[in-house]
Scaffold this motif. Structure first.
Motif, PDB file in Angstrom:
ATOM      1  N   GLY A   1      -3.449 -13.294  -0.104  1.00 38.11           N
ATOM      2  CA  GLY A   1      -3.136 -14.569   0.523  1.00 38.11           C
ATOM      3  C   GLY A   1      -3.487 -15.773  -0.326  1.00 38.11           C
ATOM      4  O   GLY A   1      -2.945 -16.860  -0.131  1.00 38.11           O
ATOM      5  N   THR A   2      -4.377 -15.579  -1.306  1.00 38.90           N
ATOM      6  CA  THR A   2      -4.753 -16.701  -2.173  1.00 38.90           C
ATOM      7  C   THR A   2      -4.497 -16.375  -3.637  1.00 38.90           C
ATOM      8  O   THR A   2      -5.013 -17.055  -4.525  1.00 38.90           O
ATOM      9  CB  THR A   2      -6.235 -17.079  -1.977  1.00 38.90           C
ATOM     10  OG1 THR A   2      -7.055 -15.948  -2.324  1.00 38.90           O
ATOM     11  CG2 THR A   2      -6.519 -17.514  -0.546  1.00 38.90           C
ATOM     12  N   GLY A   3      -3.723 -15.346  -3.913  1.00 44.67           N
ATOM     13  CA  GLY A   3      -3.404 -14.976  -5.281  1.00 44.67           C
ATOM     14  C   GLY A   3      -4.648 -14.686  -6.090  1.00 44.67           C
ATOM     15  O   GLY A   3      -5.617 -14.112  -5.585  1.00 44.67           O
ATOM     16  N   THR A   4      -4.640 -15.113  -7.316  1.00 41.80           N
ATOM     17  CA  THR A   4      -5.768 -14.871  -8.212  1.00 41.80           C
ATOM     18  C   THR A   4      -6.691 -16.085  -8.265  1.00 41.80           C
ATOM     19  O   THR A   4      -7.128 -16.523  -9.329  1.00 41.80           O
ATOM     20  CB  THR A   4      -5.272 -14.520  -9.632  1.00 41.80           C
ATOM     21  OG1 THR A   4      -4.449 -15.592 -10.107  1.00 41.80           O
ATOM     22  CG2 THR A   4      -4.502 -13.223  -9.644  1.00 41.80           C
ATOM     23  N   SER A   5      -7.012 -16.597  -7.088  1.00 40.52           N
ATOM     24  CA  SER A   5      -7.882 -17.774  -6.998  1.00 40.52           C
ATOM     25  C   SER A   5      -9.311 -17.479  -7.454  1.00 40.52           C
ATOM     26  O   SER A   5     -10.054 -18.381  -7.802  1.00 40.52           O
ATOM     27  CB  SER A   5      -7.894 -18.319  -5.569  1.00 40.52           C
ATOM     28  OG  SER A   5      -8.349 -17.315  -4.682  1.00 40.52           O
ATOM     29  N   GLY A   6      -9.699 -16.229  -7.483  1.00 38.98           N
ATOM     30  CA  GLY A   6     -11.020 -15.811  -7.933  1.00 38.98           C
ATOM     31  C   GLY A   6     -10.996 -14.337  -8.266  1.00 38.98           C
ATOM     32  O   GLY A   6     -10.147 -13.586  -7.765  1.00 38.98           O
ATOM     33  N   TYR A   7     -11.945 -13.890  -9.093  1.00 40.74           N
ATOM     34  CA  TYR A   7     -11.964 -12.506  -9.555  1.00 40.74           C
ATOM     35  C   TYR A   7     -12.051 -11.502  -8.401  1.00 40.74           C
ATOM     36  O   TYR A   7     -11.483 -10.430  -8.466  1.00 40.74           O
ATOM     37  CB  TYR A   7     -13.134 -12.309 -10.530  1.00 40.74           C
ATOM     38  CG  TYR A   7     -13.159 -10.931 -11.147  1.00 40.74           C
ATOM     39  CD1 TYR A   7     -12.210 -10.544 -12.082  1.00 40.74           C
ATOM     40  CD2 TYR A   7     -14.140 -10.004 -10.787  1.00 40.74           C
ATOM     41  CE1 TYR A   7     -12.216  -9.281 -12.654  1.00 40.74           C
ATOM     42  CE2 TYR A   7     -14.165  -8.737 -11.356  1.00 40.74           C
ATOM     43  CZ  TYR A   7     -13.199  -8.391 -12.280  1.00 40.74           C
ATOM     44  OH  TYR A   7     -13.211  -7.135 -12.834  1.00 40.74           O
TER      45      TYR A   7
ATOM     46  N   THR B   1       5.153  -3.613  -9.799  1.00 42.97           N
ATOM     47  CA  THR B   1       5.057  -4.740  -8.866  1.00 42.97           C
ATOM     48  C   THR B   1       3.638  -4.848  -8.340  1.00 42.97           C
ATOM     49  O   THR B   1       3.124  -3.911  -7.712  1.00 42.97           O
ATOM     50  CB  THR B   1       6.030  -4.552  -7.677  1.00 42.97           C
ATOM     51  OG1 THR B   1       7.359  -4.364  -8.187  1.00 42.97           O
ATOM     52  CG2 THR B   1       5.997  -5.745  -6.748  1.00 42.97           C
ATOM     53  N   TRP B   2       3.009  -5.982  -8.586  1.00 44.86           N
ATOM     54  CA  TRP B   2       1.672  -6.225  -8.048  1.00 44.86           C
ATOM     55  C   TRP B   2       1.807  -6.479  -6.552  1.00 44.86           C
ATOM     56  O   TRP B   2       2.579  -7.322  -6.119  1.00 44.86           O
ATOM     57  CB  TRP B   2       1.039  -7.425  -8.749  1.00 44.86           C
ATOM     58  CG  TRP B   2      -0.275  -7.858  -8.183  1.00 44.86           C
ATOM     59  CD1 TRP B   2      -1.374  -7.087  -7.973  1.00 44.86           C
ATOM     60  CD2 TRP B   2      -0.628  -9.175  -7.769  1.00 44.86           C
ATOM     61  NE1 TRP B   2      -2.398  -7.829  -7.461  1.00 44.86           N
ATOM     62  CE2 TRP B   2      -1.963  -9.132  -7.323  1.00 44.86           C
ATOM     63  CE3 TRP B   2       0.042 -10.394  -7.731  1.00 44.86           C
ATOM     64  CZ2 TRP B   2      -2.631 -10.236  -6.837  1.00 44.86           C
ATOM     65  CZ3 TRP B   2      -0.626 -11.507  -7.259  1.00 44.86           C
ATOM     66  CH2 TRP B   2      -1.950 -11.422  -6.816  1.00 44.86           C
ATOM     67  N   THR B   3       1.057  -5.729  -5.765  1.00 41.34           N
ATOM     68  CA  THR B   3       1.117  -5.852  -4.296  1.00 41.34           C
ATOM     69  C   THR B   3      -0.243  -6.258  -3.732  1.00 41.34           C
ATOM     70  O   THR B   3      -0.485  -6.101  -2.542  1.00 41.34           O
ATOM     71  CB  THR B   3       1.574  -4.516  -3.664  1.00 41.34           C
ATOM     72  OG1 THR B   3       0.669  -3.477  -4.068  1.00 41.34           O
ATOM     73  CG2 THR B   3       2.989  -4.156  -4.092  1.00 41.34           C
ATOM     74  N   GLY B   4      -1.100  -6.806  -4.572  1.00 42.41           N
ATOM     75  CA  GLY B   4      -2.482  -7.078  -4.176  1.00 42.41           C
ATOM     76  C   GLY B   4      -2.813  -8.512  -3.825  1.00 42.41           C
ATOM     77  O   GLY B   4      -3.993  -8.866  -3.764  1.00 42.41           O
TER      78      GLY B   4
ATOM     79  N   ASP C   1      -6.520  -7.957  -4.771  1.00 40.79           N
ATOM     80  CA  ASP C   1      -6.542  -6.505  -4.863  1.00 40.79           C
ATOM     81  C   ASP C   1      -5.791  -6.112  -6.129  1.00 40.79           C
ATOM     82  O   ASP C   1      -4.864  -6.804  -6.549  1.00 40.79           O
ATOM     83  CB  ASP C   1      -5.846  -5.925  -3.624  1.00 40.79           C
ATOM     84  CG  ASP C   1      -6.113  -4.454  -3.428  1.00 40.79           C
ATOM     85  OD1 ASP C   1      -6.123  -3.707  -4.425  1.00 40.79           O
ATOM     86  OD2 ASP C   1      -6.285  -4.043  -2.266  1.00 40.79           O
ATOM     87  N   ARG C   2      -6.177  -5.000  -6.726  1.00 36.44           N
ATOM     88  CA  ARG C   2      -5.523  -4.534  -7.956  1.00 36.44           C
ATOM     89  C   ARG C   2      -4.358  -3.589  -7.658  1.00 36.44           C
ATOM     90  O   ARG C   2      -3.894  -2.864  -8.530  1.00 36.44           O
ATOM     91  CB  ARG C   2      -6.539  -3.826  -8.850  1.00 36.44           C
ATOM     92  CG  ARG C   2      -7.381  -4.759  -9.729  1.00 36.44           C
ATOM     93  CD  ARG C   2      -8.246  -5.656  -8.971  1.00 36.44           C
ATOM     94  NE  ARG C   2      -9.120  -6.454  -9.864  1.00 36.44           N
ATOM     95  CZ  ARG C   2      -9.841  -7.447  -9.417  1.00 36.44           C
ATOM     96  NH1 ARG C   2      -9.832  -7.802  -8.152  1.00 36.44           N
ATOM     97  NH2 ARG C   2     -10.596  -8.140 -10.251  1.00 36.44           N
ATOM     98  N   ALA C   3      -3.846  -3.583  -6.443  1.00 35.51           N
ATOM     99  CA  ALA C   3      -2.778  -2.675  -6.039  1.00 35.51           C
ATOM    100  C   ALA C   3      -1.475  -2.972  -6.779  1.00 35.51           C
ATOM    101  O   ALA C   3      -1.061  -4.121  -6.906  1.00 35.51           O
ATOM    102  CB  ALA C   3      -2.556  -2.765  -4.534  1.00 35.51           C
TER     103      ALA C   3
END
Length: 155
Positions: free
Chosen positions: A18-24, A12-15, A28-30
């Motif tokens: 608040g804006t998801g993968t809007s930018g590199y 489960t990605w927990t990173g 977080d890679r948690a």
């Protein structure tokens, strides 16, 4: 024991910050790794890949899998050979080469330091590493060489 064995986990990605993968740099890679009935493993990418260095990363887990598989196979091989192991410590090391956006492990070398109960067991203790290498399911699944450079002492 022969036959097919199945394994399952939930990653489960927990990173999401608040804006998801809007930018590199915006996420977080948690990751939380869960297997039913076992403690969760807190994971991330390795630090060079913007991960959290305090968490396990895939490269750590691959190395750990190889090391533990060899250890467990080795202990069994020693029982079969009549070798009494009283201590086993492995300082495993791997080499991964990054190529563009990908990469691959080039090799892993296990460095087990084994203590046996009697000097008459040393030769069989050394030979048991070859058995363990052959029996380790993880090592036989790799597309790169897995070496072992063992030290056996009498304690």
């Amino acid at each position: 024991m022969p036959g097919e064995h199945r394994y399952a986990l939930t990653a489960t990605w927990t990173g999401n910050r608040g804006t998801g993968t809007s930018g590199y740099r915006d996420y977080d890679r948690a990751v939380t790794l869960a297997v039913a009935g076992k403690p969760d493993v807190l994971a991330s990418a390795d630090t060079p890949f913007r991960g959290d260095g305090s968490r396990w990363n895939p490269e750590d887990m691959l190395l750990a899998s190889l090391s533990e598989c060899h250890l467990l196979s080795y202990l069994h091989a020693c029982v079969v050979r009549g070798v009494v192991v009283t201590s086993y410590v492995d300082d495993a090391a791997g080499v991964m080469r990054q190529e563009g956006n990908g990469g691959r492990f080039e090799s892993v070398t296990l460095h087990p330091r084994v203590t046996v109960a009697d000097a008459s067991m040393v030769a069989d203790a050394i030979a048991a590493h070859d058995d363990a290498h052959e029996w380790c399911f993880i090592a036989s699944s790799m597309a790169f060489p897995v070496h072992h450079e063992a030290e056996v002492v009498v304690g």
